[in-house]
Design a protein around this motif. Structure first.
Motif, PDB file in Angstrom:
ATOM      1  N   GLU A 126       0.846  -1.182   0.000  1.00  0.00           N
ATOM      2  CA  GLU A 126       0.000   0.000   0.000  1.00  0.00           C
ATOM      3  C   GLU A 126       0.888   1.240   0.000  1.00  0.00           C
ATOM      4  OE1 GLU A 126      -4.187  -1.002   2.214  1.00  0.00           O
ATOM      5  OE2 GLU A 126      -2.506  -0.361   3.468  1.00  0.00           O
ATOM      6  N   SER A 127       0.556   2.183  -0.844  1.00  0.00           N
ATOM      7  CA  SER A 127       1.220   3.482  -0.830  1.00  0.00           C
ATOM      8  C   SER A 127       0.159   4.566  -0.862  1.00  0.00           C
ATOM      9  CB  SER A 127       2.182   3.625  -2.019  1.00  0.00           C
ATOM     10  OG  SER A 127       1.472   3.569  -3.246  1.00  0.00           O
ATOM     11  N   ILE A 128       0.550   5.766  -0.503  1.00  0.00           N
ATOM     12  CA  ILE A 128      -0.411   6.852  -0.357  1.00  0.00           C
ATOM     13  C   ILE A 128       0.067   8.068  -1.144  1.00  0.00           C
ATOM     14  CG2 ILE A 128       0.679   7.654   1.789  1.00  0.00           C
ATOM     15  CD1 ILE A 128      -2.140   8.448   2.765  1.00  0.00           C
ATOM     16  N   LEU A 129      -0.863   8.744  -1.761  1.00  0.00           N
ATOM     17  CA  LEU A 129      -0.586  10.002  -2.461  1.00  0.00           C
ATOM     18  C   LEU A 129      -1.519  11.063  -1.878  1.00  0.00           C
ATOM     19  CD1 LEU A 129       0.760  11.673  -4.755  1.00  0.00           C
ATOM     20  CD2 LEU A 129      -1.146  10.947  -6.221  1.00  0.00           C
ATOM     21  N   TYR A 130      -0.937  12.031  -1.189  1.00  0.00           N
ATOM     22  CA  TYR A 130      -1.714  13.135  -0.639  1.00  0.00           C
ATOM     23  C   TYR A 130      -1.587  14.329  -1.591  1.00  0.00           C
ATOM     24  CZ  TYR A 130      -3.122  17.072   2.216  1.00  0.00           C
ATOM     25  OH  TYR A 130      -3.744  18.208   2.656  1.00  0.00           O
ATOM     26  N   ILE A 131      -2.708  14.969  -1.902  1.00  0.00           N
ATOM     27  CA  ILE A 131      -2.718  16.116  -2.812  1.00  0.00           C
ATOM     28  C   ILE A 131      -3.328  17.300  -2.078  1.00  0.00           C
ATOM     29  CG2 ILE A 131      -3.484  17.007  -5.038  1.00  0.00           C
ATOM     30  CD1 ILE A 131      -3.789  14.091  -5.955  1.00  0.00           C
ATOM     31  N   GLY A 132      -2.515  18.316  -1.820  1.00  0.00           N
ATOM     32  CA  GLY A 132      -2.982  19.478  -1.070  1.00  0.00           C
ATOM     33  C   GLY A 132      -2.629  20.770  -1.770  1.00  0.00           C
ATOM     34  N   LYS A 133      -3.086  21.867  -1.203  1.00  0.00           N
ATOM     35  CA  LYS A 133      -2.803  23.170  -1.801  1.00  0.00           C
ATOM     36  C   LYS A 133      -2.611  24.257  -0.755  1.00  0.00           C
ATOM     37  CE  LYS A 133      -7.722  24.288  -2.500  1.00  0.00           C
ATOM     38  NZ  LYS A 133      -8.719  24.796  -3.480  1.00  0.00           N
ATOM     39  N   GLY A 134      -2.288  23.888   0.474  1.00  0.00           N
ATOM     40  CA  GLY A 134      -2.163  24.877   1.529  1.00  0.00           C
ATOM     41  C   GLY A 134      -0.751  25.120   1.996  1.00  0.00           C
ATOM     42  N   GLY A 135       0.255  24.758   1.209  1.00  0.00           N
ATOM     43  CA  GLY A 135       1.637  24.951   1.617  1.00  0.00           C
ATOM     44  C   GLY A 135       2.269  23.652   2.087  1.00  0.00           C
ATOM     45  N   ILE A 136       3.607  23.640   2.133  1.00  0.00           N
ATOM     46  CA  ILE A 136       4.346  22.419   2.449  1.00  0.00           C
ATOM     47  C   ILE A 136       4.163  22.016   3.908  1.00  0.00           C
ATOM     48  CG2 ILE A 136       6.706  21.552   2.759  1.00  0.00           C
ATOM     49  CD1 ILE A 136       7.367  22.761   0.046  1.00  0.00           C
ATOM     50  N   ASN A 137       4.228  22.965   4.850  1.00  0.00           N
ATOM     51  CA  ASN A 137       4.012  22.602   6.256  1.00  0.00           C
ATOM     52  C   ASN A 137       2.642  21.969   6.447  1.00  0.00           C
ATOM     53  OD1 ASN A 137       6.097  23.597   8.508  1.00  0.00           O
ATOM     54  ND2 ASN A 137       6.245  24.965   6.737  1.00  0.00           N
ATOM     55  N   SER A 138       1.633  22.554   5.837  1.00  0.00           N
ATOM     56  CA  SER A 138       0.279  22.013   5.958  1.00  0.00           C
ATOM     57  C   SER A 138       0.185  20.615   5.356  1.00  0.00           C
ATOM     58  CB  SER A 138      -0.715  22.943   5.248  1.00  0.00           C
ATOM     59  OG  SER A 138      -2.005  22.401   5.257  1.00  0.00           O
ATOM     60  N   ALA A 139       0.827  20.424   4.204  1.00  0.00           N
ATOM     61  CA  ALA A 139       0.783  19.119   3.544  1.00  0.00           C
ATOM     62  C   ALA A 139       1.467  18.053   4.392  1.00  0.00           C
ATOM     63  CB  ALA A 139       1.432  19.204   2.162  1.00  0.00           C
ATOM     64  N   TYR A 140       2.635  18.366   4.955  1.00  0.00           N
ATOM     65  CA  TYR A 140       3.330  17.384   5.792  1.00  0.00           C
ATOM     66  C   TYR A 140       2.515  17.056   7.034  1.00  0.00           C
ATOM     67  CZ  TYR A 140       7.710  16.476   3.424  1.00  0.00           C
ATOM     68  OH  TYR A 140       8.646  16.014   2.542  1.00  0.00           O
ATOM     69  N   GLN A 141       1.889  18.066   7.613  1.00  0.00           N
ATOM     70  CA  GLN A 141       1.057  17.817   8.788  1.00  0.00           C
ATOM     71  C   GLN A 141      -0.085  16.878   8.436  1.00  0.00           C
ATOM     72  OE1 GLN A 141      -2.269  17.737  10.924  1.00  0.00           O
ATOM     73  NE2 GLN A 141      -2.417  19.423   9.476  1.00  0.00           N
ATOM     74  N   ALA A 142      -0.761  17.142   7.316  1.00  0.00           N
ATOM     75  CA  ALA A 142      -1.911  16.315   6.932  1.00  0.00           C
ATOM     76  C   ALA A 142      -1.477  14.908   6.549  1.00  0.00           C
ATOM     77  CB  ALA A 142      -2.656  16.981   5.777  1.00  0.00           C
ATOM     78  N   TRP A 143      -0.425  14.805   5.744  1.00  0.00           N
ATOM     79  CA  TRP A 143       0.069  13.490   5.315  1.00  0.00           C
ATOM     80  C   TRP A 143       0.551  12.679   6.510  1.00  0.00           C
ATOM     81  CZ3 TRP A 143       5.498  12.607   5.735  1.00  0.00           C
ATOM     82  CH2 TRP A 143       5.919  11.347   5.273  1.00  0.00           C
ATOM     83  N   GLY A 144       1.351  13.298   7.380  1.00  0.00           N
ATOM     84  CA  GLY A 144       1.845  12.581   8.554  1.00  0.00           C
ATOM     85  C   GLY A 144       0.716  12.146   9.468  1.00  0.00           C
ATOM     86  N   SER A 145      -0.284  13.011   9.632  1.00  0.00           N
ATOM     87  CA  SER A 145      -1.417  12.653  10.488  1.00  0.00           C
ATOM     88  C   SER A 145      -2.156  11.439   9.946  1.00  0.00           C
ATOM     89  CB  SER A 145      -2.376  13.841  10.608  1.00  0.00           C
ATOM     90  OG  SER A 145      -1.752  14.913  11.313  1.00  0.00           O
ATOM     91  N   LEU A 146      -2.182  11.288   8.635  1.00  0.00           N
ATOM     92  CA  LEU A 146      -2.820  10.110   8.040  1.00  0.00           C
ATOM     93  C   LEU A 146      -2.067   8.835   8.411  1.00  0.00           C
ATOM     94  CD1 LEU A 146      -3.673  11.522   4.498  1.00  0.00           C
ATOM     95  CD2 LEU A 146      -5.296  11.007   6.340  1.00  0.00           C
ATOM     96  N   LEU A 147      -0.742   8.871   8.322  1.00  0.00           N
ATOM     97  CA  LEU A 147       0.036   7.686   8.702  1.00  0.00           C
ATOM     98  C   LEU A 147      -0.119   7.381  10.185  1.00  0.00           C
ATOM     99  CD1 LEU A 147       1.304   8.260   5.859  1.00  0.00           C
ATOM    100  CD2 LEU A 147       3.439   7.364   6.791  1.00  0.00           C
TER     101      LEU A 147
END
Length: 874
Positions: free
Chosen positions: A275-296
């Motif tokens: 399983e791999s994950i692709l997160y697609i966001g548009k609120g900046g890199i800090n926001s994307a890492y926070q959201a992606w990490g929270s998913l894991l």
């Protein structure tokens, strides 16, 4: 923020075209009969495209099996199903694939609100999968053509972290460095990301994945990849969701980026799924890492590390790692800085007695590899790892390194309330001749591959239970897990078996957890951080280079000593690297540092290479401040008589409790755009150097801590940019403020003032009154601001202005804001005097004119400070 995905599924029966499409409210996934697929946004932007030559597949019997040589879809795709798991609600579509008339695997897409999970399922055994080298993957799904979509447009930057020789996350040299310095640095430092024109993919060895050889440690670094455009309106993060030990993001040829299993894997058993994950966001890199990490973290039910997880994460420590003044290489004896005539044991006792005299409240000590004699027994590695190891003699300690053992040492270091509160102890790779292999019940396997020193490993839970059970009796609080990046490629089983590394690491983790100890990631930082989501006892780890200055006797030249090279020069730089571990739930750790400018090391270099010979740390305050801003452990390594007590005490309370922000400081978003696009036209807005941000939130008000250095030009930071970068992360210690958007809206409506920590000048802070960060190529040219909110009653709480983090939840338990008063409940050591400063809104000038209030901590560890009107009441 991220693109919302409301799933609407459209399929077409397999026909001559043999194509089908999955459409969502924001995304469109198109799949063709040859196995290629693409993802577009609904505005028509092609985001990612597998291309006609980059397809789903796997290797077997020396052949790549794909739609190019007979792999076909078995039938129409199955109807979409709806489900729910730890990540939330999803809709799923599965595709069955056939080769030579038999179903060999299935692929599936799971769509959630903000991301996609890719599955590759093997219902039957797949054998003989091994490729020529690990970086040539044995499976592929998903896979993307780097000449197509937004990657191929030349308008995307890439960001990834990689391990360098000793396992720390390396950083690309700043853009303001002179070209020659940059070239010298690149020779030693693996870039953390590359500009679009030189992007090579997520796994590389000096940028060339084709050069990887079986056993190269840099083969294991393509754990994830981030792609983003100039204004960060598109930020995509791709990573494994499980099987982190065996999954890579790897470049294939010149045009393809694949996610798949290591090419060293021999067999995939029936029922195995990636399983791999692709997160697609548009609120900046800090926001994307926070959201992606929270998913894991959600996937594995793993909370972020508590700052009070252990003494190592909550209190001041003393380090004896590479930057430690009294470190030695044991039998090598190349930098014998022990107190003359003293053993390791006696030297540490002298250090403790000096710290008591200086009132430096060390509560633990890090014992590096010399404690067990890494270079004893005519080799390197762990021959044994117990008290007998500590008591062994060596060339510098003929009567034993710790003649009385570690339990006795703990008492002599002040016991639980002193420096003997606990030990972080180095664990290197196991030697092939470790004496533990004699116990046949522990299932050791010895590996002696040609060209390597030989190693051994076991996945026996019984062994680690026994090992760590004994260790916690003498005071082990965490094992510094080092050199794993060397042991893995030396271990055939680890390279070839899908579950072996996971079994070993899980057995070690369970042994430590059973006895109340933790893991510090050392020499396998990237693998360690990803494994930490399933092993929460991995609480912290190194993310930077050794704090070290190695001097060559014959040439006098030092590696890590000259500014512009690695070592101490980069050891302070926590902001860029801290984003990854915190997103995955762990605390970053800056290596040890010297707290004063006193000359360090012996006066002359008497062996081939020497550590810190006649070397002086020019900017100890930068290292101390960076350590606190990391929100991880803080551990100086000074010589006796060489500590700057005042500087050290700026990091903590009188009992050694660290005064931390709410989370590790991270580089602001625009920093990454500048690093990827600094040469583009028009010029990208953002700092030409380091600018980090973090915060502390107390009773609905947020204080921001803003740090900058090594800027090649002045940078003006506006309030909206500061808020955007401090409100994206979860409020770690404020569960009632999980909705950071609401908090950000509150903060935007709040007036702020800011003061320069070092000049003590104060100013209004809004988008008309920005904060100026001074230029300077040297890392000592730092600027540090504390931004304070104006409270509803007109008071501005500046906090404990002599501490690096003036308002910390480690110091202030509660704040009451009345009509005309502010009441603070303060924590500390009984008898400690705490001073807080505040000012009224109409008193703000360019010079701090403050009201100061003091209180003495009572026997319950508390006291109260009240600010009222224009005067103070104690």
């Amino acid at each position: 923020m991220a693109f919302p995905i409301a799933v609407v599924l459209l399929t077409t029966a397999l026909s001559a075209v043999n194509a089908y499409t999955i459409e969502t409210a924001s995304l469109s996934l198109n799949i063709k009969s040859n196995g290629s697929y693409s993802i577009s946004s609904q505005d028509g932007t092609l985001l990612l495209d597998s291309g006609s030559s980059s397809v789903v597949g796997y290797s077997s019997d020396g052949q790549w099996i794909s739609a190019l040589n007979g792999l076909t879809l078995a039938s129409e795709p199955s109807p979409a199903t709806v489900g729910n798991d730890n990540l939330g609600e999803y809709k799923r579509m599965e595709l069955q694939w056939m080769f030579k008339g038999a179903t060999t695997f299935a692929t599936a897409f799971r769509l959630y609100d903000t991301f996609i999970v890719f599955e590759q399922i093997f219902p039957v055994d797949i054998n003989n999968m091994q490729q020529q080298q690990p970086s040539i993957l044995s499976t592929a799904f998903p896979s993307w053509d780097t000449t197509r979509g937004v990657i191929g447009s030349g308008e995307m930057g890439s960001l990834g972290f990689s391990d360098i020789g000793n396992g720390e996350a390396a950083l690309f040299p700043p853009t303001n460095m002179p070209e020659q310095q940059r070239k010298e640095s690149e020779d030693m430092i693996q870039p953390a990301y590359l500009t679009p024109s030189t992007w090579k993919g997520g796994v590389s060895c000096k940028g060339q994945s084709e050069d990887l050889k079986y056993g190269d440690s840099c083969s294991f670094q393509g754990t994830h990849l981030t792609l983003f455009n100039k204004n960060q309106s598109i930020v995509m993060i791709s990573s494994a969701l499980q099987h982190f030990d065996n999954t890579l993001q790897a470049r294939v040829g010149a045009m393809e980026l694949r996610t798949g299993l290591l090419g060293s894997i021999i067999t995939v058993p029936a029922g195995f799924k990636t399983e791999s994950i692709l997160y697609i966001g548009k609120g900046g890199i800090n926001s994307a890492y926070q959201a992606w990490g929270s998913l894991l973290l959600s996937y594995y039910n793993r909370p972020r590390t508590s700052f009070s997880a252990s003494l190592a994460t909550s209190h001041l420590g003393y380090s004896t790692t590479a930057g430690y003044f009294y470190t030695t290489e044991g039998a090598k004896g190349s930098y014998p800085n022990l107190i003359p005539g003293n053993t390791f044991e006696e030297t540490l006792i002298h250090v403790y007695n000096y710290s008591k005299k200086e009132k430096i409240p060390y509560r633990w000590a890090l014992l590096d590899s010399w404690w067990y004699g890494e270079y004893s027994h005519n080799g390197s590695g762990m021959y044994s790892w117990d008290e007998s190891s500590a008591m062994e003699p060596d060339a510098l300690n003929p009567n034993g390194r710790f003649p009385n053992g570690l339990m006795a040492l703990r008492d002599k270091l002040g016991g639980p309330s002193g420096m003997g509160g606990g030990f972080i102890q180095h664990m290197g790779k196991w030697r092939a001749d470790t004496h533990y292999v004699k116990n046949k019940n522990w299932g050791w396997t010895v590996y002696d591959r040609p060209g390597y020193g030989g190693t051994a490993w076991t996945d026996s839970p019984e062994f680690y239970d026994s090992l760590f059970g004994n260790a916690t009796e003498w005071g082990l609080i965490a094992a510094k897990h080092d050199h794993v990046q060397e042991q893995i490629p030396e271990t055939n089983m680890a390279m070839e078996n899908l579950s072996y590394i996971e079994r070993v690491l899980s057995a070690e983790a369970q042994g430590l957890a059973t006895h109340g100890a933790h893991i510090m990631a050392g020499g396998y930082t990237m693998l360690g951080w990803f494994n930490s989501v399933r092993q929460p006892i991995l609480t912290h780890g190194r993310v930077n280079a050794d704090y070290a200055c190695w001097v060559n006797k014959s040439s006098g030249v030092g590696v890590g000593c000259a500014r512009g090279l690695n070592g101490n020069y980069w050891s302070f730089n926590m902001g860029p690297a801290s984003m990854l571990p915190w997103s995955l739930g762990g605390l970053p750790y800056k290596d040890s540092f010297f707290s004063s400018q006193a000359v360090k090391g012996s006066g002359s270099c008497i062996a081939g290479t020497c550590l810190f010979a006649n070397w002086t740390e020019p900017y100890p305050a930068v290292h101390a401040l960076a350590s606190v801003l990391s929100a991880g452990p803080v551990a100086p390594g000074d010589r006796i008589g060489g500590s700057n007590t005042t500087l050290i005490m700026q990091t903590c309370a009188a009992d050694g409790k660290l005064l931390k922000p709410d989370r590790p400081a991270t580089s602001i978003d625009s920093y990454w755009s500048v690093r990827a696009f600094y040469s583009s036209t028009p010029t990208v807005e953002g700092p030409r150097g380091e600018v980090w941000a973090t915060e502390a939130t107390l009773n609905g008000y947020t204080w921001m801590y803003l740090f900058g250095t090594m800027l090649n030009e002045k940078y003006e930071l506006k309030l909206t940019e500061a808020i955007a970068n401090t409100m994206q992360w979860p409020a770690n210690r404020n569960p009632s403020y999980k909705n950071r958007t609401t908090l950000a809206n509150h903060a935007i409506k709040t007036d702020f003032v800011a003061y320069n920590f070092y000049t003590q000048r104060i100013q209004a802070f809004d988008d008309e009154n920005s904060l100026s960060f001074a230029p300077g190529i040297d890392y000592g040219a730092m600027t540090y601001y504390v931004a304070c909110p104006k409270l509803a009653n007109g008071w501005i709480l500046l906090g404990e202005t002599e501490k690096f983090i003036p308002i910390s939840l480690d110091r202030v338990a509660n704040m009451f804001v009345g009509d005309d008063n502010v009441v603070l409940t303060v924590m500390g050591k009984p008898g400690e005097k705490v001073s807080m400063s505040a000012m009224l809104q109409n008193d703000v000038t360019s010079v701090m004119d403050t009201t100061k209030a003091d209180c003495i901590i009572n026997n319950d560890g508390l006291c109260t400070i009240t600010f009222k009107g224009s005067a103070r009441e104690l």
